[in-house]
Design an enzyme around this catalytic site. Sequence first.
Site, mmCIF file in Angstrom:
data_model
loop_
_atom_site.group_PDB
_atom_site.id
_atom_site.type_symbol
_atom_site.label_atom_id
_atom_site.label_comp_id
_atom_site.label_asym_id
_atom_site.label_seq_id
_atom_site.Cartn_x
_atom_site.Cartn_y
_atom_site.Cartn_z
ATOM 1 N N GLU A 83 -59.690 81.370 28.408
ATOM 2 C CA GLU A 83 -60.849 80.834 29.082
ATOM 3 C C GLU A 83 -60.532 80.169 30.332
ATOM 4 O O GLU A 83 -60.904 80.765 31.366
ATOM 5 C CB GLU A 83 -61.255 79.714 27.943
ATOM 6 C CG GLU A 83 -62.737 78.986 28.463
ATOM 7 C CD GLU A 83 -63.266 77.764 27.634
ATOM 8 O OE1 GLU A 83 -62.239 77.123 26.799
ATOM 9 O OE2 GLU A 83 -64.327 77.471 27.758
ATOM 10 N N HIS A 120 -69.670 75.630 18.224
ATOM 11 C CA HIS A 120 -68.949 74.551 17.819
ATOM 12 C C HIS A 120 -70.103 73.617 17.259
ATOM 13 O O HIS A 120 -70.981 73.034 18.277
ATOM 14 C CB HIS A 120 -68.360 73.476 18.986
ATOM 15 C CG HIS A 120 -66.996 74.512 19.411
ATOM 16 N ND1 HIS A 120 -65.839 74.456 19.204
ATOM 17 C CD2 HIS A 120 -67.229 75.442 20.443
ATOM 18 C CE1 HIS A 120 -65.033 75.149 19.948
ATOM 19 N NE2 HIS A 120 -65.817 76.019 20.779
ATOM 20 N N ASP A 136 -71.501 78.890 22.041
ATOM 21 C CA ASP A 136 -70.261 77.877 22.077
ATOM 22 C C ASP A 136 -70.728 76.365 21.585
ATOM 23 O O ASP A 136 -70.535 75.887 20.774
ATOM 24 C CB ASP A 136 -69.683 78.036 23.554
ATOM 25 C CG ASP A 136 -68.294 77.598 23.753
ATOM 26 O OD1 ASP A 136 -67.718 77.360 22.826
ATOM 27 O OD2 ASP A 136 -67.624 77.554 24.957
ATOM 28 N N ASP A 137 -71.426 75.996 22.884
ATOM 29 C CA ASP A 137 -71.920 74.300 22.644
ATOM 30 C C ASP A 137 -73.222 74.540 23.317
ATOM 31 O O ASP A 137 -73.715 73.980 24.439
ATOM 32 C CB ASP A 137 -71.057 73.665 23.604
ATOM 33 C CG ASP A 137 -69.633 73.416 23.002
ATOM 34 O OD1 ASP A 137 -69.166 72.836 22.033
ATOM 35 O OD2 ASP A 137 -68.715 74.078 23.737
ATOM 36 N N HIS A 154 -59.073 79.848 20.872
ATOM 37 C CA HIS A 154 -59.422 79.943 22.079
ATOM 38 C C HIS A 154 -58.280 80.248 23.073
ATOM 39 O O HIS A 154 -57.140 79.530 23.018
ATOM 40 C CB HIS A 154 -60.033 78.418 22.515
ATOM 41 C CG HIS A 154 -61.375 78.197 22.136
ATOM 42 N ND1 HIS A 154 -61.599 78.219 20.791
ATOM 43 C CD2 HIS A 154 -62.676 77.830 22.660
ATOM 44 C CE1 HIS A 154 -62.877 77.713 20.392
ATOM 45 N NE2 HIS A 154 -63.385 77.625 21.626
ATOM 46 N N HIS A 214 -69.155 82.264 17.575
ATOM 47 C CA HIS A 214 -68.441 81.156 18.363
ATOM 48 C C HIS A 214 -69.299 80.012 18.647
ATOM 49 O O HIS A 214 -70.202 80.050 19.811
ATOM 50 C CB HIS A 214 -67.739 81.863 19.524
ATOM 51 C CG HIS A 214 -67.023 80.806 20.723
ATOM 52 N ND1 HIS A 214 -65.972 81.187 21.223
ATOM 53 C CD2 HIS A 214 -67.105 79.452 20.713
ATOM 54 C CE1 HIS A 214 -65.441 80.347 21.841
ATOM 55 N NE2 HIS A 214 -66.040 79.190 21.680
HETATM 56 N N1 HPA Z 1 -63.312 75.624 24.964
HETATM 57 C C1 HPA Z 1 -62.424 74.777 24.450
HETATM 58 N N2 HPA Z 1 -62.551 73.826 23.519
HETATM 59 C C2 HPA Z 1 -63.920 73.528 23.255
HETATM 60 C C3 HPA Z 1 -65.114 74.177 23.786
HETATM 61 C C4 HPA Z 1 -64.759 75.200 24.463
HETATM 62 O O1 HPA Z 1 -65.555 75.947 25.144
HETATM 63 N N3 HPA Z 1 -66.040 73.895 23.040
HETATM 64 C C5 HPA Z 1 -65.787 72.563 22.353
HETATM 65 N N4 HPA Z 1 -64.402 72.579 22.157
HETATM 66 ZN ZN ZN Z 2 -65.460 77.203 22.223
#
Ligand code: HPA
Ligand code: ZN
Length: 341
Positions: free
Chosen positions: A207, A26, A285-286, A204, A24
Amino acid sequence: MTDGFASARERAAFIAGLPKAELHLHIEGSLEPELMFELARRNGIAIPFASVAEVRAAYAFSNLQDFLDIYYQGMGVLQTEQDFHDLTAAYLARANADAVRHVEIFFDPQGHTERGVAFATAIGGITRALDDARTRDGISSRLIMCFLRHLSEAAADATLDEALPFLDRIDGVGLDSSEVGHPPSKFERVFARARALGLKVVAHAGEEGPPAYVHEALDLLKVDRIDHGNRSLEDAALVARLVSEGMTLTVCPLSNLKLCVVDDAAAHPLKAMLDAGLRATVNSDDPSYFGGYVNANYLAVADALDLSKADLVTLARNSFTGSFLSDGDKAKHLAAIDAYL
Ligand code: HPA
Ligand code: ZN
């Protein structure tokens, strides 16, 4: 404390060398401020920050949308195939340093085509860097194209049309961006089309959105994996189903903290997920926006939840078991974990 380790330092060293996969990530979320400035200069693009420190100071979010606003703005510096290559190569160098042996990365084509950057430019640069990492470092990879859920299903459908010439380079589709108000059901038809094309599907869910969105992802999108999935824990029947189906959850601890999905690290549900028998994994994630790459995520939860050596090994094993690798490749990576022990 530090069950199975003499000290927290020994646990950190164990995590550092533990072979793992990242499922996971991006790629646009790995854009470090230093590279943002370099690409802005290279491409003659103005950015509303005077310094790297100012950029980092802006990364204080109270929810997902706060982050997304700055994330879409940040990716504006990505213009050329070389930019996408350099972005991806920088991430892969970090992954290699964290003993990541396999990556399944997301990209957001609509974040680029909407501002006039061709699909081919983005995917060309990303896959060139993935190919280099495979040859140079032995890191295998899969590429997952995400649909932006705040846009329409028709827009996702058009994006899938644009992807058709590149299907030899795309392994799956995903669903990201603003979750609440954009349930999986909105994308039922385009996901059916992606599955019919032989693509893997992930989304996703849970969350910020409710457990009902996780149910929809399973029932309507027929996902192979759930990204995040934290709020599944509010629904005991859903947990039982995820366990019995062996569904992988790609959990992102530092993301959850930065986006206020979780109040503090000690309250993170990862340990509860493992104890419930869920196939949870740890991911970044990011990482540029959330404060750390995959090993930093392992460390944060290991410290806050006092994870044992057995927990850490389970997480690393889950990362391969839950990947889209062949059974033979999974077995090879699981054997490498055994050898590491
Ligand atoms: N959630 C949803 N969209 C996203 C995320 C995330 O953590 N990171 C990049 N796009
Ligand atoms: Zn994500």
